[in-house]
Scaffold this active site. Structure first.
Site, mmCIF file in Angstrom:
data_model
loop_
_atom_site.group_PDB
_atom_site.id
_atom_site.type_symbol
_atom_site.label_atom_id
_atom_site.label_comp_id
_atom_site.label_asym_id
_atom_site.label_seq_id
_atom_site.Cartn_x
_atom_site.Cartn_y
_atom_site.Cartn_z
ATOM 1 N N ARG A 100 -95.146 -15.371 -50.078
ATOM 2 C CA ARG A 100 -94.353 -14.519 -50.977
ATOM 3 C C ARG A 100 -93.661 -15.458 -51.948
ATOM 4 N NH1 ARG A 100 -90.343 -9.508 -49.797
ATOM 5 N NH2 ARG A 100 -92.392 -8.601 -49.489
ATOM 6 N N HIS A 142 -98.137 -6.532 -55.420
ATOM 7 C CA HIS A 142 -97.767 -6.442 -53.997
ATOM 8 C C HIS A 142 -98.928 -5.721 -53.285
ATOM 9 C CE1 HIS A 142 -95.484 -6.628 -50.478
ATOM 10 N NE2 HIS A 142 -94.480 -5.816 -50.732
ATOM 11 N N GLN A 198 -98.817 -4.213 -49.547
ATOM 12 C CA GLN A 198 -97.993 -3.004 -49.480
ATOM 13 C C GLN A 198 -98.794 -1.786 -49.931
ATOM 14 O OE1 GLN A 198 -94.387 -2.527 -48.811
ATOM 15 N NE2 GLN A 198 -95.206 -0.466 -48.744
ATOM 16 N N ASP A 238 -89.675 2.942 -56.139
ATOM 17 C CA ASP A 238 -89.300 1.593 -55.708
ATOM 18 C C ASP A 238 -87.995 1.253 -56.416
ATOM 19 O OD1 ASP A 238 -89.304 -0.992 -54.721
ATOM 20 O OD2 ASP A 238 -90.879 -1.730 -56.044
ATOM 21 N N CYS A 241 -91.436 1.769 -50.675
ATOM 22 C CA CYS A 241 -91.776 0.572 -49.883
ATOM 23 C C CYS A 241 -90.560 -0.080 -49.232
ATOM 24 C CB CYS A 241 -92.529 -0.436 -50.748
ATOM 25 S SG CYS A 241 -91.529 -1.108 -52.087
ATOM 26 N N ARG A 264 -97.778 -0.904 -42.122
ATOM 27 C CA ARG A 264 -98.122 -2.217 -42.678
ATOM 28 C C ARG A 264 -98.696 -3.129 -41.605
ATOM 29 N NH1 ARG A 264 -94.282 -4.747 -46.688
ATOM 30 N NH2 ARG A 264 -96.176 -5.967 -46.975
HETATM 31 N N1 CP Z 1 -91.673 -3.554 -48.660
HETATM 32 C C1 CP Z 1 -91.520 -4.859 -48.447
HETATM 33 O O1 CP Z 1 -92.363 -5.697 -48.842
HETATM 34 O O2 CP Z 1 -90.394 -5.176 -47.761
HETATM 35 P P1 CP Z 1 -89.794 -6.626 -47.547
HETATM 36 O O3 CP Z 1 -89.352 -7.114 -48.903
HETATM 37 O O4 CP Z 1 -88.645 -6.425 -46.612
HETATM 38 O O5 CP Z 1 -90.853 -7.509 -46.973
HETATM 39 N N1 NVA Z 2 -90.530 -4.337 -56.463
HETATM 40 C C1 NVA Z 2 -89.789 -4.859 -55.354
HETATM 41 C C2 NVA Z 2 -90.573 -4.731 -54.087
HETATM 42 C C3 NVA Z 2 -89.860 -5.180 -52.867
HETATM 43 C C4 NVA Z 2 -90.690 -5.070 -51.625
HETATM 44 C C5 NVA Z 2 -89.457 -6.323 -55.610
HETATM 45 O O1 NVA Z 2 -90.293 -7.064 -56.123
HETATM 46 O O2 NVA Z 2 -88.329 -6.703 -55.324
#
Ligand code: CP
Ligand code: NVA
Length: 309
Positions: A108, A135, A138, A227, A267, A293
């Site tokens: 990430r 993402h 997800q 989101d 999410c 997930r």
């Molecule tokens: N939805 C999601 O990716 O959650 P986290 O940021 O907690 O991993």
């Molecule tokens: N769009 C959000 C998703 C978090 C899981 C972000 O990038 O923070």
């Protein structure tokens, strides 16, 4: 070995295979405890290395459980404890070491370039666990959740996104091409999907419907996604952005424009973009969505490691 970086790069056939495998595995695990290994122990002895340059709760936990349930192990590296990025070691050398020690790397990151660079130098699969532009784990899991609840292929449903044109929406747009579903996007003017995303959609002869009023976007939907308005990588005036999205809040009234049996998905983590009544209401399936997930990421891991049946 195969990377899992963007849904755009993966064939529709492979994406469907992943979902099918996840469905079968989920069914077979009904009576197992969370840390019990799937019967065929497919990733016995394999190591997934994880690294998060940004916060994570769900992605971290779900990959932990996913690899464990497949018989493998995981270690999470702390980005700030590596030589990488402090000038002490090149990314190429880091990638070489990761490939020597591990069987897969889940990253990430706040840099799409880093994903690109790692993918060039790793000789083990790279899984994108969220980047500024996508993402994918997800969204593939969300397709699974939608089909599980609606009991029909997503191509037969009207999908609506109300919110920011962010990484999650980019992946949902990619999914709408791969799985051929109708997608309405509701967002304020000046917050529409980026040109490179829309160019890709056009190239693939697909149409996304974009509305600057939430009601039009929500009309006749089977699923409403949302989101956070302000994402982890957003370098914006947060107060202004939240203000600009005020009319796009998903509340009970807005949900009435969708189909009667429409569901709400998010999410997580969440912000003010959804009312408490909707978030904790009957139409909200966010907890089921979060847990799924684990199942889909198991099948993503199997796909990456060439073990998908
Ligand atoms: N939805 C999601 O990716 O959650 P986290 O940021 O907690 O991993
Ligand atoms: N769009 C959000 C998703 C978090 C899981 C972000 O990038 O923070």
């Amino acid at each position: 070995m195969k990377h899992f970086i963007n849904l755009n790069d993966i064939t529709a056939i492979d994406l469907r295979k992943i979902l099918l495998d996840a469905k079968k595995r989920k069914r077979k695990r009904k009576n197992l405890n969370v840390l019990e290994v799937d019967r065929n122990n497919p990733l016995k002895g394999k190591l997934l290395i994880q690294m998060f340059e940004k916060s994570s709760l769900r992605t971290r936990l779900s990959f932990f459980l996913a690899i464990k349930q497949l018989g493998g192990e995981t270690i999470t590296l702390r980005a700030n404890e590596l030589h990488l990025g402090k000038g002490g070691e090149s990314l190429a050398d880091t990638a070489k070491i990761l490939s020597t020690y591990g069987d897969g790397f889940m990253l990430r990151t706040d840099s799409d370039n880093k994903i690109e660079e790692f993918s060039k130098h790793l000789t083990i699969p790279l899984i994108n666990g969220l980047s500024p532009s996508s993402h994918p784990t997800q969204v593939l899991s969300d397709i699974f959740t939608v089909e599980e609840i609606k009991k029909k292929p997503i191509s037969k449903l009207n999908i609506c996104w109300i919110g920011d044109s962010n990484n999650v929406l980019n992946s949902l747009i990619a999914a709408s091409v791969k799985f051929s579903f109708n997608l309405n996007v509701g967002c304020p003017k000046n917050y529409e999907p980026k040109k490179f995303v829309m160019d890709w959609v056009k190239k693939n002869k697909k149409k996304i419907n974009i509305f600057n009023t939430p009601i039009k976007a929500a009309m006749n939907s089977d699923v409403i996604f949302s989101d956070k308005v302000v994402s982890l990588n957003d370098k914006v005036n947060k107060k202004k952005k939240i203000r600009d999205f005020k009319k796009f809040r998903i509340d009970k009234k807005l949900m009435t424009f969708a189909k009667k049996d429409a569901i709400f998905l998010h999410c997580l983590p969440r912000g003010p973009e959804v009312s408490e009544k909707v978030f904790f209401g009957k139409q909200s399936k966010v907890w089921q969505q979060a847990l799924n997930r684990v199942y889909v990421q198991k099948s993503i891991l199997l796909y990456c490691l060439g073990k998908l049946r």
